[in-house]
Design an enzyme around this catalytic site. Structure first.
Site, PDB file in Angstrom:
ATOM      1  N   LEU A  25     -35.453  57.611  66.146  1.00  0.00           N
ATOM      2  CA  LEU A  25     -34.425  56.664  66.579  1.00  0.00           C
ATOM      3  C   LEU A  25     -34.534  55.341  65.832  1.00  0.00           C
ATOM      4  O   LEU A  25     -33.519  54.752  65.449  1.00  0.00           O
ATOM      5  CB  LEU A  25     -34.537  56.447  68.093  1.00  0.00           C
ATOM      6  CG  LEU A  25     -33.305  55.842  68.763  1.00  0.00           C
ATOM      7  CD1 LEU A  25     -32.129  56.803  68.694  1.00  0.00           C
ATOM      8  CD2 LEU A  25     -33.595  55.471  70.202  1.00  0.00           C
ATOM      9  N   HIS A  26     -35.753  54.834  65.630  1.00  0.00           N
ATOM     10  CA  HIS A  26     -35.880  53.519  64.992  1.00  0.00           C
ATOM     11  C   HIS A  26     -35.519  53.535  63.516  1.00  0.00           C
ATOM     12  O   HIS A  26     -35.408  52.473  62.890  1.00  0.00           O
ATOM     13  CB  HIS A  26     -37.275  52.926  65.209  1.00  0.00           C
ATOM     14  CG  HIS A  26     -38.404  53.665  64.544  1.00  0.00           C
ATOM     15  ND1 HIS A  26     -38.231  54.792  63.788  1.00  0.00           N
ATOM     16  CD2 HIS A  26     -39.740  53.400  64.520  1.00  0.00           C
ATOM     17  CE1 HIS A  26     -39.404  55.194  63.326  1.00  0.00           C
ATOM     18  NE2 HIS A  26     -40.322  54.382  63.756  1.00  0.00           N
ATOM     19  N   ASP A  27     -35.280  54.722  62.940  1.00  0.00           N
ATOM     20  CA  ASP A  27     -34.845  54.815  61.547  1.00  0.00           C
ATOM     21  C   ASP A  27     -33.352  54.577  61.391  1.00  0.00           C
ATOM     22  O   ASP A  27     -32.847  54.584  60.259  1.00  0.00           O
ATOM     23  CB  ASP A  27     -35.163  56.205  60.979  1.00  0.00           C
ATOM     24  CG  ASP A  27     -36.641  56.382  60.669  1.00  0.00           C
ATOM     25  OD1 ASP A  27     -37.389  55.392  60.748  1.00  0.00           O
ATOM     26  OD2 ASP A  27     -37.042  57.518  60.360  1.00  0.00           O
TER      27      ASP A  27
END
Length: 413
Positions: A319-321
């Site tokens: 998700l943080h990508d």
């Protein structure tokens, strides 16, 4: 900068102002202005460094500021140790510096510089008889090959950060990290598409089409090697056995599925990633003897429907990508693919983790900026995205090492 020139802060940090009323906030602002003016004064710094009640705090702050200035040098000492395989050489036991110099292929006096530097950073231990041995940090790296791979990988990040202001202004052009993580272009294209930018959409589709097996091999291998760092913590935090079928979205080469398999023998395994990556995952899982349990699906989770049938989905360091638009769209696709009562686990390092604040906001903030896609998020930001995507019953599961990974679970209502 000399150590004596660094500012000292003999006063404790101010408490957050969230709970203060307006008049107290104004008072706090005046207090902070007065306090900062004192700390900025060279005369005050000199006084604080000598006064018995403030001496220890002043010296601690001086050391902390110097460590920030020298941090790159410390990282390069670690990088040199990894490249020269120094920790593995010392795994057999302490050795004299001259013998190590021959093993490392360095002049004796330069080898001694590296050995003493590594000892000062608690990677090695200098023994009274002149030999050098592994210290705890160096020994820990031997058992974590994924960390060594990440340390070597950071050469790309350091190159991208050679001019950090240009990076922050978006003036640096294509970064080395963006080339290393080619799917970042697809995510950026999806973000542009969600904003209605046709050119960005075209760029994203071109980036996706360019992902041949040879393009995904470097980053796929790195992710597989580093996955072991967090897989056990995730497995310890959540009972995978209660589910019948798992879909690991953005699952790379299947390292997480391979870790899950022995913990939940009855769980059917599924993976969804770009076609070139999913193909490599299928080969690796077949080699691991999991071909009969695992199904690897190729596609773009920005554009293609996700396979259905799983009652548990995982996003492990995915998700943080991605920027907020693509991240929300991905969560909605997972929500639609899950049955009522299905569970999603989001597992990744998160910003604002107590005791590890620099990991989220400093390290991942700049890393993802250089990568060209994504941002570190706090747990409440992830919860907000999950709620907007339609999930409910959102809760965090405690992990053994929250610095490395935290886990949030959510259910489809």
């Amino acid at each position: 900068m000399g150590a004596g020139a660094a500012p000292a802060s003999p006063l404790p940090p101010a408490r957050p102002a969230r709970w203060l009323g307006p008049w107290r906030e104004r008072w706090l602002a005046r207090w902070l202005s007065w306090r900062n003016a004192r700390i900025a004064s060279p005369a005050f710094q000199r006084w604080a460094a000598g006064f018995p009640l403030t001496r220890r705090v002043a010296r601690t702050e001086t050391r902390a500021l110097f460590d920030l200035c020298a941090g790159f040098v410390y990282a390069q000492v670690l990088f040199a140790c990894v490249q020269l395989d120094l920790f593995r050489i010392l795994a057999a036991g302490p050795q004299e510096s001259d013998a190590l110099a021959r093993r490392l292929g360095l002049p004796p006096e330069r080898a001694l510089v590296l050995l003493r530097a590594a000892a000062s950073l608690r990677l090695l231990r200098a023994l009274p008889d002149g030999r050098f041995a592994l210290a705890d940090l160096g020994a820990a790296l031997i058992g974590n090959p994924g960390v060594a791979r990440m340390i070597e990988h950071h050469a790309l990040l350091y190159a991208d950060l050679a001019d950090p202001v240009a990076l922050l202004r978006g003036q640096g052009g294509t970064t080395q990290l963006a080339g290393y993580w080619p799917y970042a272009a697809e995510s950026a294209g999806a973000a542009a598409e969600s904003a209605g930018a046709a050119a960005g959409c075209a760029a994203g589709q071109a980036g996706e089409g360019a992902l041949a097996p040879e393009a995904v091999a470097p980053y796929g291998g790195l992710m597989a090697a580093s996955q072991a760092l967090i897989a056990e913590d995730v497995l310890e935090a959540y009972p995978f056995r209660r589910h019948r079928q798992l879909l690991d979205v953005g699952g790379g080469e299947g390292a997480f599925l391979a870790a899950v398999a022995p913990h939940a023998p009855g769980l059917r395994l599924g993976l969804f990633d770009l076609p070139a990556v999913a193909g490599r995952a299928a080969e690796r899982l077949e080699e691991a003897g999991l071909g009969h349990r695992a199904a690897c699906h190729g596609g773009s989770f920005h554009r293609d429907p996700l396979p259905r049938g799983a009652d548990l989905a995982t996003l492990v360091r995915v998700l943080h990508d991605h920027d907020d638009g693509p991240a929300l769209a991905l969560l909605r696709r997972i929500h639609d693919a899950l049955p009522p009562g299905g569970t999603l686990l989001v597992a990744e390092p998160m910003a604002g983790t107590p005791g590890a604040e620099p990991v989220g906001d400093a390290y991942f903030g700049l890393y993802l900026l250089a990568m060209g896609s994504g941002r570190p998020r706090r747990a409440d930001e992830i919860r907000a995205l999950l709620r907007e995507a339609g999930f409910g019953r959102i809760a965090e599961r405690r992990t053994r090492r929250p610095l490395l990974v935290r886990v949030i679970q959510a259910r489809r209502a």
